[in-house]
Motif scaffolding. Structure first.
Motif, short mmCIF file in Angstrom:
data_model
loop_
_atom_site.label_atom_id
_atom_site.label_comp_id
_atom_site.label_asym_id
_atom_site.label_seq_id
_atom_site.Cartn_x
_atom_site.Cartn_y
_atom_site.Cartn_z
N VAL A 133 19.56 93.51 71.63
CA VAL A 133 19.85 92.84 72.90
C VAL A 133 19.31 91.42 72.90
N THR A 134 18.10 91.25 72.35
CA THR A 134 17.55 89.90 72.33
C THR A 134 18.33 88.99 71.37
N MET B 146 27.26 91.89 66.64
CA MET B 146 26.46 92.95 67.27
C MET B 146 26.45 94.21 66.41
N LEU C 173 17.78 99.10 70.08
CA LEU C 173 18.44 98.17 70.99
C LEU C 173 17.59 96.95 71.36
N LEU D 227 29.66 94.39 73.47
CA LEU D 227 28.65 95.47 73.52
C LEU D 227 29.33 96.84 73.38
N GLY E 121 21.40 89.41 70.78
CA GLY E 121 22.67 89.21 71.48
C GLY E 121 22.62 87.99 72.38
N THR F 246 23.16 95.92 65.06
CA THR F 246 22.86 97.30 65.44
C THR F 246 22.71 98.17 64.19
#
Lengths: 294, 313
Positions: free
Chosen positions: B240-241, B196, B236, B110, B243, B200
């Motif tokens: 995040v999900t 990630m 995000l 992250l 991730g 992103t």
């Protein structure tokens, strides 16, 4: 009123086939071309290994144990005096073979299942998707390790294990593409003129969904090469004394401080070939689906 | 919300059923008689008969499956033939070690992946974007066990800064624990950071082209506020999900990382079990990881549903 003229020099000819246009876009992508060049280089090394390899990859020499790189042995020697360059060259065979064969297994099983699931729909689709979900729930390498463990440790079984573990991604992708394609006008038209289902699927749908499958296959070869190296590193792939990059790294871990070159070269070979396939896959994706370029 | 939750939960049941079938089916892949394979070098007929009776190998296949599932539902994943201990106990014993490794790896992923993705999207088409994309390709193409070797060569052999292997419990000595875990966590987090970064970048590019970002800029807000408060906050949510779905990769990577750095976690458990022909442990680990993946997937879906007002409407 001015006449409207078409400038044929600034527009692409109408008769240019989509594949040719995609190829044109691919050739313009520098990264993809570098990737293609490196892949072709490793394929040549794998095929020509018996001719270009300076030494026998399994011949031991107790007088040359763990010698650093020199003019005679460019990549140095290993713990029993074998030439590292010869083993890296021959190891390309195992890695590329594993990458291609395991992806072929995934394609041969995954694409037909995805086609049937997407085209037939209903209960069969639901059933196949739940089985695919179950396979996807098992982490890729852990499932491959378990399969290789139960099938027995050797390169063939490692390829089968990787192929089966990578299959769900192809089922999902093919199904999703079929769901999009089967509502298109050309499929409706093929159905309206009385084509049988098998012909519609094979002649009308499949050729139109090949592009994303090809991209996924290229990227999957990269993942399969890493997976084969991982299984060989764990002792579940190519068995000694046959050379493989993963098994060379497995041996090298015991001599990291005394003979770091034993770990550097096979690892660098894996990195280069995987990077090349990733570059080629990314380039293919951009060339075949320009929307991705953003 | 309740209907969505129930529908999502209902989908888990058949998935778990097929997971159990696949894992039970693994045993059927053993060439020849499974009792002989489990007995290993031992060919004593009495031992083979004992194994056959203990693992119900003398029963028909559906009965064996039923008995195995009944055991699993009661928390009985079988017994390790090597150390004669319940598989569940072994998994629970190793779980905290792998959980710590995975948690630290995710922190690295992250901390590296999200800023790199934001930078790449905001500076789209510049040398920063190019650099971030090179980083992502590097992360996706580097076998993590090889990266582990390179780090050991640099930080342990050459510089002597960090231990090359071993594990110290954080309850014994936190400093030593972090010293031993920092390299493996970075190695494991490296590939996830690349994924990630790509997620992103893609989400930020999409968000930064929306009308509300244009409005924020038109209001005269500082670019930093536009990017971090209006852009990143919205980008995000999918990151995040998504991730959470990298959990599988995290566990796969942990198997290799633990092997390189000799960390006594989950991955080492399955590898040792493979070489000791401890098939109950192999099955138990696969079942446990698959179930954990399904549960995490469910939680990620629910989180996505909760934070996305358009789905709730």
């Amino acid at each position: 009123m001015a006449a409207i003229t078409l400038d044929r020099t600034t527009t692409e000819p109408a008769e240019t086939k989509p594949w040719r246009r995609a190829l044109g876009r691919l050739v313009k992508r520098r990264g993809a071309m570098v990737g293609l060049f490196v892949v072709l280089f490793f394929i040549a090394v794998a095929i020509l290994a018996p001719l270009i390899s300076p030494y026998d990859p399994v011949a031991t020499n107790w007088g040359l144990v763990r010698k650093p790189p020199s003019a005679a042995h460019w990549f140095g020697t290993d713990e029993i005096g074998r030439d590292v360059l010869a083993r890296v060259s021959w190891g390309a065979r195992a890695s590329l073979l594993a990458g291609v064969v395991s992806v072929c297994i995934s394609l041969a099983c995954g694409v037909p299942i995805g086609l049937v699931s997407g085209y037939v729909g209903g209960f069969l689709d639901g059933l196949l998707m739940r089985i695919t979900d179950a396979m996807l729930a098992c982490p890729f390498l852990i499932l491959a390790i378990a399969l290789a463990a139960f099938l027995g440790p050797n390169l063939t079984n490692a390829m089968i294990a990787i192929g089966i573990s990578a299959m769900p991604a192809f089922i999902r992708l093919t199904r999703a593409q079929v769901l999009n394609a089967k509502v298109e006008d050309y499929v409706e038209a093929a159905r309206a003129v009385g084509n049988p289902h098998l012909r519609i699927v094979l002649r009308h749908i499949l050729p139109n969904i090949v592009a994303p499958i090809m991209v996924q296959a290229t990227l999957a070869i990269a993942a399969a090469i890493i997976a084969e190296a991982s299984l060989s590193f764990l002792g579940l792939g190519q068995q000694p004394p046959a050379p493989s990059w993963g098994s060379m790294l497995n041996t090298a871990k015991n001599f990291l401080s005394q003979a770091p070159w034993m770990a550097v070269w096979p690892g660098l070979a894996i990195f280069c070939v995987v990077l090349a396939f990733n570059l080629l896959g990314d380039g293919l994706r951009d060339a075949l689906d320009p929307r991705h370029r953003a | 919300m309740l209907a969505y939750l129930l529908r999502r939960l209902a989908l888990i049941v058949p998935t778990l059923f097929f997971v159990s079938v696949i894992i039970f089916g693994l045993q059927q892949l053993l060439p020849g008689d499974p009792a002989l394979a489990m007995a290993g070098e031992e060919r004593d007929p009495q031992v083979i008969a004992f194994i056959r009776h203990k693992y119900h190998l003398d029963q028909p296949l559906p009965v064996r499956y039923g008995l195995w599932v009944a055991g699993v539902l009661h928390g009985d994943l079988g017994e390790s033939i090597r150390i004669n201990r319940p598989v569940l106990d072994l998994i629970l014993e190793k779980l905290p070690v792998t959980a710590e490794l995975a948690g630290l790896a995710m922190c690295f992923a992250l901390l590296i992946g999200i800023p790199a993705g934001v930078l790449s999207a905001v500076k789209n088409g510049t040398v920063w974007d190019y650099g971030a994309n090179v980083f992502a390709l590097w992360g996706l193409s580097t076998p993590n066990f090889w990266l582990g070797f390179l780090m050991i060569l640099l930080f342990s052999v050459q510089l002597g800064l960090l231990p090359a292997s071993g594990f110290v419990s954080p309850f014994e000595d936190l400093r030593q624990n972090l010293g031993a875990m920092i390299m493996p966590a970075f190695v494991l987090g490296n590939a996830i950071a690349a994924v990630m970064m790509r997620h992103t970048r893609s989400a930020m590019l999409q968000v930064m082209s929306t009308d509300y970002i244009r409005t924020a800029r038109a209001k005269g807000l500082v670019e930093r506020i536009v990017v971090l408060k209006h852009g990143l906050r919205n980008a995000l949510v999918p990151v995040v999900t998504l991730g959470a779905l990298e959990f599988g990769q995290l566990l796969s990577g942990a198997v290799l990382t633990e092997q390189v750095f000799t960390i006594p976690g989950f991955g080492k458990l399955i590898v040792d079990a493979v070489f000791n022909r401890d098939y109950a442990v192999v099955q138990g680990v696969v079942l446990f990881t698959a179930t954990a993946y399904i549960v995490l997937n469910l939680l990620a879906d629910i989180a996505y549903f909760l934070v996305n007002p358009r789905l709730r409407a």
